[in-house]
Write a protein that holds these residues in place. Sequence first.
Motif, short mmCIF file in Angstrom:
data_model
loop_
_atom_site.label_atom_id
_atom_site.label_comp_id
_atom_site.label_asym_id
_atom_site.label_seq_id
_atom_site.Cartn_x
_atom_site.Cartn_y
_atom_site.Cartn_z
N MET A 3 11.57 -6.81 -2.47
CA MET A 3 10.44 -6.15 -1.83
C MET A 3 9.76 -7.16 -0.91
SD MET A 3 8.91 -3.72 -4.87
CE MET A 3 8.75 -4.97 -6.14
N GLY A 4 9.04 -6.67 0.07
CA GLY A 4 8.37 -7.53 1.03
C GLY A 4 7.03 -8.05 0.57
N PHE A 5 6.75 -7.98 -0.72
CA PHE A 5 5.47 -8.43 -1.28
C PHE A 5 5.71 -8.74 -2.75
CE2 PHE A 5 5.94 -3.90 -1.48
CZ PHE A 5 5.62 -3.59 -2.79
N GLU A 6 4.77 -9.43 -3.35
CA GLU A 6 4.86 -9.72 -4.78
C GLU A 6 4.48 -8.46 -5.57
OE1 GLU A 6 5.98 -12.57 -6.15
OE2 GLU A 6 6.39 -13.19 -4.08
N TRP A 7 5.18 -8.20 -6.65
CA TRP A 7 4.93 -7.00 -7.45
C TRP A 7 3.48 -6.92 -7.92
CZ3 TRP A 7 5.66 -2.29 -8.09
CH2 TRP A 7 5.29 -1.62 -9.25
N ASP A 8 2.87 -8.03 -8.22
CA ASP A 8 1.50 -8.01 -8.71
C ASP A 8 0.46 -7.98 -7.57
OD1 ASP A 8 1.81 -10.58 -7.81
OD2 ASP A 8 1.17 -11.55 -9.66
N ASP A 9 0.90 -7.70 -6.36
CA ASP A 9 0.00 -7.60 -5.22
C ASP A 9 -1.09 -6.58 -5.54
OD1 ASP A 9 -1.10 -6.69 -2.65
OD2 ASP A 9 0.50 -7.87 -1.74
N ARG A 10 -2.34 -6.96 -5.38
CA ARG A 10 -3.45 -6.08 -5.72
C ARG A 10 -3.47 -4.81 -4.89
NH1 ARG A 10 -6.94 -7.00 -1.63
NH2 ARG A 10 -6.83 -9.02 -0.62
N ARG A 11 -2.82 -4.83 -3.71
CA ARG A 11 -2.78 -3.63 -2.86
C ARG A 11 -1.96 -2.51 -3.50
NH1 ARG A 11 -1.15 -7.09 2.29
NH2 ARG A 11 0.09 -7.93 0.59
N VAL A 12 -0.97 -2.86 -4.32
CA VAL A 12 -0.21 -1.82 -5.04
C VAL A 12 -1.14 -1.08 -5.97
CG1 VAL A 12 1.65 -1.36 -6.69
CG2 VAL A 12 1.98 -3.08 -4.90
N ARG A 13 -1.86 -1.81 -6.80
CA ARG A 13 -2.74 -1.19 -7.79
C ARG A 13 -3.90 -0.47 -7.10
NH1 ARG A 13 -3.27 -0.34 -12.99
NH2 ARG A 13 -1.51 -1.61 -13.59
N ILE A 51 -1.12 4.64 -11.83
CA ILE A 51 0.08 3.83 -12.05
C ILE A 51 0.53 3.90 -13.51
CG2 ILE A 51 -1.01 1.61 -12.56
CD1 ILE A 51 1.08 0.37 -10.60
N ASP A 52 -0.39 4.19 -14.41
CA ASP A 52 -0.06 4.30 -15.82
C ASP A 52 0.59 5.64 -16.17
OD1 ASP A 52 -1.17 1.76 -16.26
OD2 ASP A 52 -3.18 2.62 -16.51
N HIS A 53 0.71 6.54 -15.19
CA HIS A 53 1.25 7.88 -15.44
C HIS A 53 2.56 8.13 -14.69
CE1 HIS A 53 -2.43 8.96 -17.52
NE2 HIS A 53 -3.08 8.37 -16.55
N VAL A 54 3.21 7.08 -14.24
CA VAL A 54 4.48 7.23 -13.54
C VAL A 54 5.49 6.25 -14.14
CG1 VAL A 54 3.83 5.58 -11.70
CG2 VAL A 54 5.60 7.28 -11.25
N THR A 55 6.73 6.69 -14.24
CA THR A 55 7.79 5.80 -14.71
C THR A 55 8.36 5.06 -13.52
OG1 THR A 55 8.33 7.29 -16.52
CG2 THR A 55 10.02 5.70 -15.89
N ILE A 56 8.27 3.74 -13.57
CA ILE A 56 8.72 2.87 -12.48
C ILE A 56 9.90 2.06 -12.99
CG2 ILE A 56 8.09 1.01 -10.90
CD1 ILE A 56 5.09 1.77 -11.70
N GLY A 60 0.80 -1.21 0.00
CA GLY A 60 0.00 0.00 0.00
C GLY A 60 0.84 1.26 0.00
N ASN A 61 1.95 1.25 0.72
CA ASN A 61 2.86 2.40 0.70
C ASN A 61 3.44 2.62 -0.69
OD1 ASN A 61 2.62 3.20 3.38
ND2 ASN A 61 4.33 1.94 4.06
N VAL A 62 3.85 1.54 -1.33
CA VAL A 62 4.41 1.66 -2.67
C VAL A 62 3.36 2.20 -3.63
CG1 VAL A 62 5.37 0.38 -4.63
CG2 VAL A 62 6.19 -0.08 -2.31
N GLY A 63 2.15 1.68 -3.54
CA GLY A 63 1.07 2.18 -4.40
C GLY A 63 0.83 3.67 -4.20
N ALA A 64 0.81 4.11 -2.94
CA ALA A 64 0.58 5.53 -2.65
C ALA A 64 1.72 6.38 -3.20
CB ALA A 64 0.42 5.73 -1.15
N ILE A 65 2.95 5.88 -3.12
CA ILE A 65 4.10 6.62 -3.63
C ILE A 65 4.10 6.64 -5.16
CG2 ILE A 65 6.64 6.63 -3.74
CD1 ILE A 65 6.49 5.69 -0.73
N LEU A 66 3.63 5.58 -5.79
CA LEU A 66 3.50 5.60 -7.25
C LEU A 66 2.49 6.67 -7.67
CD1 LEU A 66 3.53 1.78 -8.07
CD2 LEU A 66 5.42 3.43 -8.28
N ARG A 67 1.41 6.77 -6.93
CA ARG A 67 0.41 7.80 -7.22
C ARG A 67 1.01 9.18 -7.01
NH1 ARG A 67 -5.81 7.87 -5.06
NH2 ARG A 67 -6.42 9.82 -6.04
N LEU A 68 1.77 9.35 -5.94
CA LEU A 68 2.47 10.62 -5.67
C LEU A 68 3.38 10.98 -6.85
CD1 LEU A 68 3.42 12.88 -3.66
CD2 LEU A 68 5.16 11.22 -2.91
N GLY A 69 4.17 10.02 -7.31
CA GLY A 69 5.06 10.26 -8.44
C GLY A 69 4.30 10.66 -9.68
N ALA A 70 3.19 9.99 -9.93
CA ALA A 70 2.37 10.32 -11.10
C ALA A 70 1.83 11.74 -11.00
CB ALA A 70 1.21 9.33 -11.22
#
Length: 151
Positions: free
Chosen positions: A34-44, A51-56, A12-22
């Motif tokens: 990372m402490g979770f799988e990249w495809d964890d639904r909590r990220v999205r 997430i489609d508007h940030v370069t990761i 969830g923190n990573v998802g929020a930071i991705l939104r911040l970056g976007a």
Amino acid sequence: MRIALFEPEIAGNVGAILRLGACLGADVDLIEPMGFEWDDRRVRRAAMDYIDHVTITRHADFDAFRSAIGSRRLVLFTTKSTQSAYEFDFTADDVLLFGKESAGVPAAVADICDARIRIPLRPQVRSLNLATSAALALGEALRQTGTLPSV
């Protein structure tokens, strides 16, 4: 300006930071593991459609990350510093590094950073949430460098 997360543990923190970056125009570097799988639904869920508007960029480890950023200045945010983020002079190409939620970064990583700074807090509390810290840090860095998005 870039935000780099060292071995983040909470999706969830990573998802929020991705939104911040976007929203603010900052690329995000994720330093594995990372402490979770990249495809964890909590990220999205936290990033939503932003997430489609940030370069990761994902990096296999810290050495790969360090090689990828080249000579850019690496600014570590840590509770172990006495230098205030509000008295630090940011540059537009800084990389803002944040450690894992449970332990920050190892001493070997902290030692090679170009600067170590902190967000001032009241003495009776330990730290802010990772996403909140990243938002305060990025906002101040963009304000100082005059690179905030226009309204």
